[in-house]
Design a protein around this motif. Structure first.
Motif, PDB file in Angstrom:
ATOM      1  N   GLN A  48       1.407 -51.444  21.790  1.00 39.65           N
ATOM      2  CA  GLN A  48       1.370 -51.264  20.337  1.00 39.65           C
ATOM      3  C   GLN A  48       2.768 -51.340  19.738  1.00 39.65           C
ATOM      4  OE1 GLN A  48      -0.700 -47.538  20.144  1.00 39.65           O
ATOM      5  NE2 GLN A  48      -2.678 -48.456  20.708  1.00 39.65           N
ATOM      6  N   GLN A  49       3.755 -50.797  20.440  1.00 43.13           N
ATOM      7  CA  GLN A  49       5.139 -50.884  19.959  1.00 43.13           C
ATOM      8  C   GLN A  49       5.592 -52.336  19.922  1.00 43.13           C
ATOM      9  OE1 GLN A  49       7.034 -48.604  18.612  1.00 43.13           O
ATOM     10  NE2 GLN A  49       8.714 -50.050  18.321  1.00 43.13           N
ATOM     11  N   ARG A  50       5.196 -53.090  20.924  1.00 45.47           N
ATOM     12  CA  ARG A  50       5.544 -54.521  20.968  1.00 45.47           C
ATOM     13  C   ARG A  50       4.967 -55.257  19.756  1.00 45.47           C
ATOM     14  NH1 ARG A  50       7.577 -57.838  24.920  1.00 45.47           N
ATOM     15  NH2 ARG A  50       7.013 -60.035  24.689  1.00 45.47           N
ATOM     16  N   THR A  51       3.737 -54.925  19.400  1.00 46.21           N
ATOM     17  CA  THR A  51       3.110 -55.537  18.230  1.00 46.21           C
ATOM     18  C   THR A  51       3.866 -55.164  16.963  1.00 46.21           C
ATOM     19  OG1 THR A  51       0.936 -55.507  19.293  1.00 46.21           O
ATOM     20  CG2 THR A  51       0.968 -55.677  16.895  1.00 46.21           C
ATOM     21  N   ARG A  52       4.229 -53.888  16.840  1.00 42.31           N
ATOM     22  CA  ARG A  52       4.987 -53.447  15.653  1.00 42.31           C
ATOM     23  C   ARG A  52       6.324 -54.160  15.544  1.00 42.31           C
ATOM     24  NH1 ARG A  52       2.574 -48.317  16.944  1.00 42.31           N
ATOM     25  NH2 ARG A  52       4.314 -47.762  18.308  1.00 42.31           N
ATOM     26  N   ALA A 178      14.481 -48.056  30.423  1.00 41.64           N
ATOM     27  CA  ALA A 178      14.129 -47.073  29.399  1.00 41.64           C
ATOM     28  C   ALA A 178      14.564 -47.536  28.012  1.00 41.64           C
ATOM     29  CB  ALA A 178      14.765 -45.722  29.730  1.00 41.64           C
ATOM     30  N   ASP A 179      15.753 -48.113  27.915  1.00 45.85           N
ATOM     31  CA  ASP A 179      16.261 -48.542  26.611  1.00 45.85           C
ATOM     32  C   ASP A 179      15.364 -49.608  25.986  1.00 45.85           C
ATOM     33  OD1 ASP A 179      18.357 -46.804  26.906  1.00 45.85           O
ATOM     34  OD2 ASP A 179      19.847 -48.331  27.400  1.00 45.85           O
ATOM     35  N   LEU A 180      14.959 -50.584  26.772  1.00 52.78           N
ATOM     36  CA  LEU A 180      14.166 -51.689  26.244  1.00 52.78           C
ATOM     37  C   LEU A 180      12.723 -51.295  25.975  1.00 52.78           C
ATOM     38  CD1 LEU A 180      15.638 -54.513  28.479  1.00 52.78           C
ATOM     39  CD2 LEU A 180      15.905 -54.308  26.002  1.00 52.78           C
ATOM     40  N   ALA A 181      12.208 -50.332  26.740  1.00 53.19           N
ATOM     41  CA  ALA A 181      10.815 -49.909  26.555  1.00 53.19           C
ATOM     42  C   ALA A 181      10.578 -49.374  25.153  1.00 53.19           C
ATOM     43  CB  ALA A 181      10.453 -48.852  27.594  1.00 53.19           C
ATOM     44  N   GLN A 182      11.606 -48.796  24.542  1.00 48.34           N
ATOM     45  CA  GLN A 182      11.455 -48.225  23.205  1.00 48.34           C
ATOM     46  C   GLN A 182      11.091 -49.286  22.170  1.00 48.34           C
ATOM     47  OE1 GLN A 182      14.976 -45.934  22.266  1.00 48.34           O
ATOM     48  NE2 GLN A 182      14.934 -44.883  24.232  1.00 48.34           N
ATOM     49  N   SER A 183      11.459 -50.547  22.437  1.00 46.35           N
ATOM     50  CA  SER A 183      11.125 -51.628  21.505  1.00 46.35           C
ATOM     51  C   SER A 183      10.033 -52.536  22.050  1.00 46.35           C
ATOM     52  CB  SER A 183      12.383 -52.453  21.185  1.00 46.35           C
ATOM     53  OG  SER A 183      12.892 -53.061  22.361  1.00 46.35           O
TER      54      SER A 183
END
Length: 212
Positions: A48-52, A178-183
């Motif tokens: 869902q974050q990827r879609t956003r 971890a850093d990239l997962a946030q986006s």
């Protein structure tokens, strides 16, 4: 092939590895469905974050945190080259169902003393599943590993002659995950020549060679 990432212990990196294994295969042109079988729904949150963020869809993510997984996953596999199951921590019914669904079980472990990674319950569930699925393959994956530390070397040496055996490819302790997962991004999307991306590619290739 249906690959399940399972460990009774939480926080060992199952979701990170499931997402990156799926992403690497998708990058190579494979049709992938990731089943989020963890009630926490972290893989679904990532999707869902990827879609956003407006990023393209690499693979499908389906929430299926129920103990009928072993009956439903083979149906989903008909429309995919590989199914990846992100398993739950400490939910025995779901774990059993994921084990019965899988062709290959990957058990992520972190460098730690013997009693930290050798979950007797996890191995008991694996032995139980093999009564019904004697062909079920399983492998340990050393994750979040600082390669030059004594404890990492000792853990790898201990697992070397273990059953299940240890995958040769290891994944380092990389902040990029971890850093990239946030986006909603994967490491190869940021830098496909990074150490993290190379490690994921090596693990994915080894998983493919381990296919039954």
């Amino acid at each position: 092939m249906i690959v399940a990432l399972l460990n009774q212990k939480g926080g060992v990196g199952k979701t990170t590895l499931a997402l990156h294994l799926s992403g690497q295969w998708a990058r190579e042109g494979k049709r992938i469905t990731l089943i989020d079988a963890d009630p926490q729904g972290s893989a679904l949150d990532w999707s869902q974050q990827r879609t956003r963020e407006g990023l393209p869809r690499l693979f499908g993510v389906i929430g299926l945190a129920r103990d009928t997984l072993h009956r439903e996953a083979p149906e989903l596999a008909r429309d995919a080259d590989h199914i990846v199951i992100d398993g739950p921590p400490r939910v025995a019914g779901l774990m059993r169902s994921a084990l019965l669904a899988a062709d290959l079980v990957l058990i992520p472990v972190q460098p730690s003393p013997l009693d930290g990674w050798a979950s007797a319950e996890m191995l008991a569930l694996l032995a139980e599943a093999r009564i019904y699925r004697p062909q079920l393959l399983a492998r340990f994956v050393l994750n979040r590993c600082a390669a030059r530390t004594v404890i990492a070397r000792e853990t790898a040496e201990t697992l070397a002659d273990h059953d299940p055996p240890l995958m040769s490819a290891t994944i380092g302790q990389r902040v990029a995950f971890a850093d990239l997962a946030q986006s909603g991004r994967l490491v190869f999307e940021a830098d496909d020549n990074s150490a993290a991306a190379r490690e994921i590619a090596a693990l994915t290739a080894e998983v493919g060679r381990s296919a039954p």
